[in-house]
Scaffold this motif. Structure first.
Motif, PDB file in Angstrom:
ATOM      1  N   ALA A 188       0.770  -1.152  -0.047  1.00  0.00           N
ATOM      2  CA  ALA A 188       0.151   0.128   0.194  1.00  0.00           C
ATOM      3  C   ALA A 188       1.018   1.252  -0.071  1.00  0.00           C
ATOM      4  CB  ALA A 188      -0.788   0.151   1.405  1.00  0.00           C
ATOM      5  N   VAL A 248       0.370   4.346  -2.665  1.00  0.00           N
ATOM      6  CA  VAL A 248      -0.310   5.615  -2.314  1.00  0.00           C
ATOM      7  C   VAL A 248       0.965   6.455  -2.331  1.00  0.00           C
ATOM      8  CG1 VAL A 248      -0.829   7.053   0.040  1.00  0.00           C
ATOM      9  CG2 VAL A 248      -1.694   4.652  -0.101  1.00  0.00           C
ATOM     10  N   VAL A 252      -6.915  12.725  -2.089  1.00  0.00           N
ATOM     11  CA  VAL A 252      -5.578  12.547  -1.373  1.00  0.00           C
ATOM     12  C   VAL A 252      -5.545  13.419  -0.204  1.00  0.00           C
ATOM     13  CG1 VAL A 252      -3.051  12.595  -1.818  1.00  0.00           C
ATOM     14  CG2 VAL A 252      -4.429  11.520  -3.574  1.00  0.00           C
ATOM     15  N   ILE A 262      -7.555  12.038   2.814  1.00  0.00           N
ATOM     16  CA  ILE A 262      -6.826  10.946   3.457  1.00  0.00           C
ATOM     17  C   ILE A 262      -5.966  11.528   4.345  1.00  0.00           C
ATOM     18  CG2 ILE A 262      -5.205   8.903   3.162  1.00  0.00           C
ATOM     19  CD1 ILE A 262      -6.793   8.554   0.411  1.00  0.00           C
ATOM     20  N   LEU A 277      -0.442   7.789   5.434  1.00  0.00           N
ATOM     21  CA  LEU A 277      -1.491   7.956   4.530  1.00  0.00           C
ATOM     22  C   LEU A 277      -1.976   6.642   4.073  1.00  0.00           C
ATOM     23  CD1 LEU A 277      -0.532  11.031   4.568  1.00  0.00           C
ATOM     24  CD2 LEU A 277      -1.413  11.015   2.019  1.00  0.00           C
ATOM     25  N   ALA A 278      -0.705   5.518   4.029  1.00  0.00           N
ATOM     26  CA  ALA A 278      -1.069   4.302   3.353  1.00  0.00           C
ATOM     27  C   ALA A 278      -1.759   3.520   4.508  1.00  0.00           C
ATOM     28  CB  ALA A 278       0.327   3.509   3.010  1.00  0.00           C
ATOM     29  N   ALA A 331      -5.468   4.690   4.511  1.00  0.00           N
ATOM     30  CA  ALA A 331      -5.969   4.603   3.278  1.00  0.00           C
ATOM     31  C   ALA A 331      -6.639   2.961   3.166  1.00  0.00           C
ATOM     32  CB  ALA A 331      -5.115   4.745   2.151  1.00  0.00           C
ATOM     33  N   LEU A 386      -9.197   0.424  -1.550  1.00  0.00           N
ATOM     34  CA  LEU A 386      -9.087   1.804  -2.041  1.00  0.00           C
ATOM     35  C   LEU A 386      -9.097   1.684  -3.907  1.00  0.00           C
ATOM     36  CD1 LEU A 386      -8.492   4.472  -1.140  1.00  0.00           C
ATOM     37  CD2 LEU A 386      -6.140   4.198  -1.701  1.00  0.00           C
TER      38      LEU A 386
END
Length: 204
Positions: A78, A82, A152, A155, A173-174, A177, A185
């Motif tokens: 991820a 991301v 984005v 997130i 962030l990953a 998400a 996602l």
């Protein structure tokens, strides 16, 4: 499928303690073997991924416990996916340059960007709802120059809010998400407000 923290020992502890819940009926999940092992391409090389499988003690449905390091049905971690989204959103970089930077096939990166763009508004909406749920008085993210960038930014805003509320040093962030989207996602249907997530983004 239920998202969980990346620490396998902690996942086992929570299974044994009955702390993981079924997304279908809220029953208690218990260990039920393992999903098929596979290689996950991380930022710095390949990672072995063999998710735990669980079974609900109430309804009998089985669920794969997907760690927050992975997205559903993606060969890349991820964090890699991301990062590509952030490059596009913040710098306007095209898929070929992103692919070269990440050492990934251009076709693969183009697919990530296209799929995210197709559901950008749904992503922005879902993560904004979660932002309001996490922070009683949130600073709402402003326009970032388009639907893709707005999604984005939403997130990122939620990741910051989670870190502030629970006094965590950093929430990526990953991980945000994956946890909120339930690993979906970039999958058909995309993120959903009803997604059940069991990650360490919120301690408990």
């Amino acid at each position: 499928m239920v998202t969980v923290e990346a620490d396998a020992d902690e996942v086992e502890r929570r299974l044994a303690a009955g702390e993981l819940r079924c997304p279908a009926c809220s029953g208690v999940l218990r260990g039920w073997g393992w999903a098929r092992p596979r290689q996950l391409r991380g930022p710095d090389g390949s990672l072995q991924l063999c998710p735990r499988r669980s079974r609900c003690t109430s309804c009998g449905v089985t669920h794969v416990l997907l760690p927050v390091t992975a997205l559903l049905r993606r060969a890349d971690a991820a964090a890699v996916v991301v990062l590509a989204l952030v490059e596009k959103a913040t710098r306007g970089v095209g898929f070929r340059r992103i692919a070269a930077k990440l050492a990934r096939p251009a076709k693969t990166v183009r697919g990530w960007l296209r799929r995210f763009a197709e559901r950008a508004e749904a992503v922005r909406s879902v993560f904004t709802v979660w932002l309001r749920a996490v922070d009683a008085d949130p600073v709402m993210p402003g326009p970032a120059g388009g639907g893709f960038a707005d999604a984005v930014r939403a997130i990122g805003a939620l990741a910051v809010a989670i870190g502030c509320r629970f006094e965590l040093p950093k929430v990526s962030l990953a991980e945000t998400a994956v946890a909120v989207s339930g690993g979906r996602l970039l999958s058909p249907g995309g993120p959903d407000r009803r997604v059940q997530h069991e990650s360490t983004l919120t301690p408990g």
